[in-house]
Enzyme design. Structure first.
Site, mmCIF file in Angstrom:
data_model
loop_
_atom_site.group_PDB
_atom_site.id
_atom_site.type_symbol
_atom_site.label_atom_id
_atom_site.label_comp_id
_atom_site.label_asym_id
_atom_site.label_seq_id
_atom_site.Cartn_x
_atom_site.Cartn_y
_atom_site.Cartn_z
ATOM 1 C CG HIS A 356 -1.810 1.057 1.376
ATOM 2 N ND1 HIS A 356 -3.171 1.194 0.811
ATOM 3 C CD2 HIS A 356 -1.582 2.505 1.813
ATOM 4 C CE1 HIS A 356 -3.736 2.276 1.290
ATOM 5 N NE2 HIS A 356 -2.675 2.982 1.761
ATOM 6 C CD GLU A 357 1.289 3.256 3.699
ATOM 7 O OE1 GLU A 357 1.723 4.346 3.104
ATOM 8 O OE2 GLU A 357 0.537 3.022 4.509
ATOM 9 C CD GLU A 379 -4.821 7.165 1.943
ATOM 10 O OE1 GLU A 379 -4.529 5.790 1.936
ATOM 11 O OE2 GLU A 379 -3.833 7.559 2.330
#
Length: 932
Positions: A356-357, A379
């Site tokens: 995700h990051e 997001e």
């Protein structure tokens, strides 16, 4: 992102007197702390560009332990011609800052040329008068010299102190940052808003002793000594970014590294850092980073763009992780893993959050948000991308989708139904930190997934490519993303755009007509108010993609499948050409193709057919969930009506579960385990169509159904537990993870203390031992068997995160409030109660996973008392998140609502001085309760 759920301070010695001049420089000539206004709502409709753009930043941060941090920023600023010249230049700041000087184009400004004014209870604004800029020109430099009060910064935002544990066990300070959403202002005066994108050059200086590692964004372009006992490092990031992506770290860290070669030939050094004592737990995180980089190239055609990619593990962190450009900073719980100390879910979560990051490098960093109302733009899209990664190459494969659906259908639907409900793109907020929510992240991801369903995977990729081509290096909006998807595919998505502005969970009613003679099956769908069963329904007509299938009741074979696009309040799907002797059973919302509640009057026999024969894993999972719900709700209504409790007979439910565990359809152990678990009481509250709900009656009904199933199938479950293959705890294949998961679920259903104790004694992996400990605690056998003491001793030896597990298991399974209070009075909790992970280990486990105790006067008061404590210590983000625990009352009966209202009314009393974040949450809760 501040990744999901969902997760410090500087030494100072500033004893000199605070003169009138210093006070004026902090607060303006007449302002005092008492004059600071309360926060006001920010509205999306009020967005305007700033009067000035900061285009380039050269920042120098000097660390002297025991003193305030010295921060000097040299900013290249341009007048925003669109807003007109002759306006003051405004920077955001914090009440703890001490300003030393301001210069423009090298000339020191007089104090009359600027002022510092309050802007909320904690924030300030530094305003440079327009007259002082009149001769500066359209492009000029501003230099701000100041010191930051890091010692008293308890927020875990801005620049703050954490700790590291050295090899000898000693504790050392670690300087770290967290800038999203509005943390830059806590370190320096700055235009702290995401549409101001700048290139950065950062110089970090600190003592050599205790701080051998100095890290910043971008590539290192210089380093050296300062005298004999200090050193510095200089980092340069050539890509424009908003200040929320700025980061530094300084401390005593060790790392593991590898090299990744991009498809264009760039060699990237990938490093993962942690405190020295934990270095042996970094291998999985490093491999996950490499896997993420390859997946982004292979699946999304996106390459990494710098020569270094660093990940740092930090002990004190409010959130999960942060995607700072080239310097991702993580909560240590999402980095450190070894088989003896981390369970299978930890391994899977680490891989997914690292993905995700890393994926944010493009969806969030290279293309970012114009304003914080657009938070789901980065997001929701990035959660969709990490879910794609997990479902494609992750440890749990496609079964991970069922876990995502459970989160939406339980917790996110609950958020939709409560007083904190908001659209995926909010229209108004007081503190943006309160909107890092399940709705913005996970419902936002479902909105992105619907684009893929509507456009097809290739159409979605075309839209994504156009989005990056148009907007690389810019701060944009959800409307820009929708336009790229629309334009790339020449499709009108104007109706679909309403998903961004609609709050609540849409409802769809489906009915069917089967004309056997004509071989025609008709499904009629209704949405909006006509379909609603909830008290506050979504009335907007939306574009809802409904994946469907028809399964023949007699043969179990699939008769038809496709996608129906519901775009009107009422519409019908007609399926022709079916065999006249068919008995169609509809499988609706396959794959959970839209985040809606869909109602269809299936019989239990229909659910049994779908549970046994549906080719869609969600359809199969949902069928058994509905079987469970029907039985639980029937028992619940008997309890509410005061009917005499008698032994429960639910042969259809037992038969459906028996077929599932016999696995005649060849499902994976992971799939069976996910489907076998009963819905939580919280999820049942959201599914129940006739609120208000008596929580304890519903919880008792759920327990009665569990008991009936396990009593009827005890022998079957025990045989399966004993026959499941045992894999080494180091093996992370889907077969190994699935076998462990199914065994642990069955042990939990059986509440079999003997088998759990045997598992504890023969196992050396955390997945098995934590599950065994959980069963023993639930059965009140953890002390009798000595396992509680053994786990505690193991945790003392193996670190902070293992101790968190010892606390969490007991908080989840506590039977009395005295047991919960004993946990927070334990020395290991008391001595670390400023640490967000330690707080979560008890307070989050209790408030999110032990509803039987939470939903009582004692439970609500316990949480509200801790909100007061955490707020008073300064960590307002954590205070606000625990205050959310009191937001689920609108579906409960009056007796619960009255208790919640009393607890929250006490919280907002002036003497408790709630800060803006928790105050906004509490005010919203009271408004929601006031509607009922």
């Amino acid at each position: 992102s501040k990744a999901t759920v969902s997760v410090l301070n500087w030494p100072v010695d500033f004893a000199r007197s605070f003169t009138r001049v210093h006070a004026q420089r902090r607060w303006g000539s007449t302002a005092t702390m008492g004059d600071a206004p309360q926060s006001v709502s920010v509205k999306r409709s009020d967005y305007t560009q700033p009067a000035h753009w900061t285009r380039h930043v050269e920042i120098d941060i000097s660390i002297v332990p025991g003193e305030r941090a010295k921060v000097t920023s040299k900013l290249t600023v341009e007048v925003n011609e669109a807003q007109g010249a002759g306006q003051p230049l405004v920077f955001d700041g914090d009440k703890g800052h001490e300003l030393q000087s301001v210069t423009v184009n090298g000339a020191v400004l007089a104090e009359a040329d600027y002022k510092i004014v309050p802007a909320g209870t904690e924030d300030t604004k530094l305003e440079i008068a327009a007259a002082a800029l009149a001769a500066a020109g359209a492009k000029f430099t501003v230099e701000i010299a100041m010191t930051a009060d890091v010692e008293n910064n308890k927020t875990c935002m801005g620049l703050y102190l954490s700790k590291t544990e050295a090899l000898d066990g000693s504790q050392k300070p670690l300087y770290s940052t967290q800038m999203e959403a509005e943390g830059m202002r806590k370190m320096t005066f700055f235009q702290d808003r995401p549409d101001v994108m700048s290139t950065y050059k950062a110089r970090i200086e600190a003592p050599k002793e205790g701080y051998p590692v100095l890290l910043g964004n971008g590539n290192m372009v210089g380093s050296g000594d300062v005298g004999t006992d200090r050193h510095f490092a200089v980092y340069e990031d050539p890509f424009p970014k908003p200040c929320y992506l700025f980061a530094i770290v300084a401390g005593d860290l060790l790392f593991v590294e590898d090299t990744f070669t991009t498809r264009s030939g760039r060699k990237v050094t990938v490093r993962v850092y942690c405190e020295p004592k934990q270095k042996d737990k970094l291998a999985w995180a490093l491999q996950s980073a490499l896997d993420s980089m390859k997946f982004d190239e292979d699946h999304f055609n996106l390459e990494y763009d710098l020569d270094i990619f660093n990940i740092v593990s930090v002990r004190d962190f409010n959130m999960g992780a942060m995607e700072n450009k080239s310097l991702n900073i993580f909560n240590e719980a999402l980095i450190l893993a070894a088989p003896a100390t981390a369970n299978d879910d930890d391994y899977e979560r680490i891989a997914n959050v690292i993905a995700h990051e890393y994926f944010h490098n493009w969806t969030g960093n290279r293309v970012t948000c114009r304003d914080w109302f657009q938070l789901t733009l980065k997001e929701g899209l990035t959660v969709y991308r990490d879910q794609t990664f997990a479902n494609t190459v992750g440890l749990k494969g496609k079964t991970k989708r069922l876990e995502d659906v459970k989160l939406i259908a339980g917790s996110q639907f609950g958020e939709d139904a409560g007083p904190l409900s908001h659209p995926v793109r909010p229209d108004e907020y007081e503190k943006i930190d309160n909107f890092y929510t399940l709705t913005v992240y996970y419902k936002g991801a479902e909105v992105v997934r619907m684009y893929e369903t509507i456009l097809g995977i290739e159409g979605f990729r075309k839209g994504l490519a156009l989005y990056f081509k148009r907007h690389d290096g810019h701060a944009v909006t959800c409307d820009d993303f929708l336009a790229a998807m629309s334009d790339a595919n020449d499709v009108d998505l104007s109706l679909f755009s309403k998903w961004y502005s609609t709050k609540g969970t849409p409802e769809v009613q489906a009915t069917a007509d089967w004309n056997a003679e004509a071989g025609k099956y008709t499904l009629k769908f209704t949405q909006g108010a006509k379909a609603a069963k909830s008290k506050d329904p979504v009335t907007e007509v939306l574009h809802i993609p409904i994946k469907y299938g028809l399964v023949d009741k007699a043969t179990g074979k699939e008769l038809n499948a496709g996608v129906f696009h519901l775009k009107q309040e009422e519409d019908a799907l007609v399926i022709d050409g079916l065999p006249k002797d068919a008995q169609p059973v509809p499988s609706l919302l396959r794959g959970f193709s839209a985040p809606v509640k869909l109602y269809f009057d299936h019989s239990l026999e229909d659910y049994a057919v779908l549970g046994a024969s549906d080719t869609d894993s969600y359809g199969k999972f949902n069928a058994l969930r509905k079987v469970y719900e029907d039985a639980i709700f029937a028992r619940y209504e008997d309890l509410v009506a005061g009917k005499e409790a008698k032994e429960l007979s639910i042969p259809l439910v037992v038969d459906a579960v028996a077929k599932l565990v016999k696995n005649e359809s060849g499902d994976s152990h992971l799939g069976i385990a996910n489907t076998l678990v009963l819905p939580t009481t919280e999820a049942l509250m959201q599914a129940y169509s006739s609120p208000p709900v008596d929580y304890h009656h519903l919880d008792a009904a759920r327990e009665a159904v569990r008991t009936a199933i396990t009593t009827a199938l005890k022998g079957t479950f025990e045989t399966l537990v004993d026959s499941l293959p045992e894999f080494p705890g180091t093996e992370r294949t889907q077969a190994a993870i699935g076998a462990r998961k199914l065994r642990n679920v069955l042990l939990g259903l059986l509440e079999d203390a003997d088998r759990a104790h045997a598992l504890w004694k023969r196992s050396d992996d955390m997945t098995s031992r934590e599950a065994a400990f959980s069963v023993l605690v639930k059965c009140k056998k953890d002390h009798e068997t000595g396992v509680n003491a053994e786990f505690f001793a193991f945790a003392k030896e193996h670190g902070f995160l293992v101790m968190d597990k010892w606390f969490r298991v007991q908080a989840l399974n506590a039977k009395t409030m005295d047991q919960v209070r004993a946990l927070v009075e334990h020395d290991e909790f008391v001595n670390n109660s400023d640490n967000p992970n330690r707080l979560r280990s008890v307070l989050a486990a209790f408030s999110m996973g032990n509803g039987a105790l939470l939903h009582s006067e004692e439970g609500y008061t316990f949480i509200s008392d801790w909100v007061k404590k955490i707020n008073g210590r300064g960590n307002t983000q954590m205070a606000a998140r625990f205050a959310r625990s009191l937001s689920g009352g609108t579906k409960l009966t009056d007796k619960y609502q009255a208790l919640i209202k009393a607890a929250v009314e006490d919280l907002v009393k002036p003497e408790h001085a709630l800060k803006e974040e928790p105050l906004e949450i509490c005010t919203s809760i009271l408004k929601g309760l006031g509607k009922n």
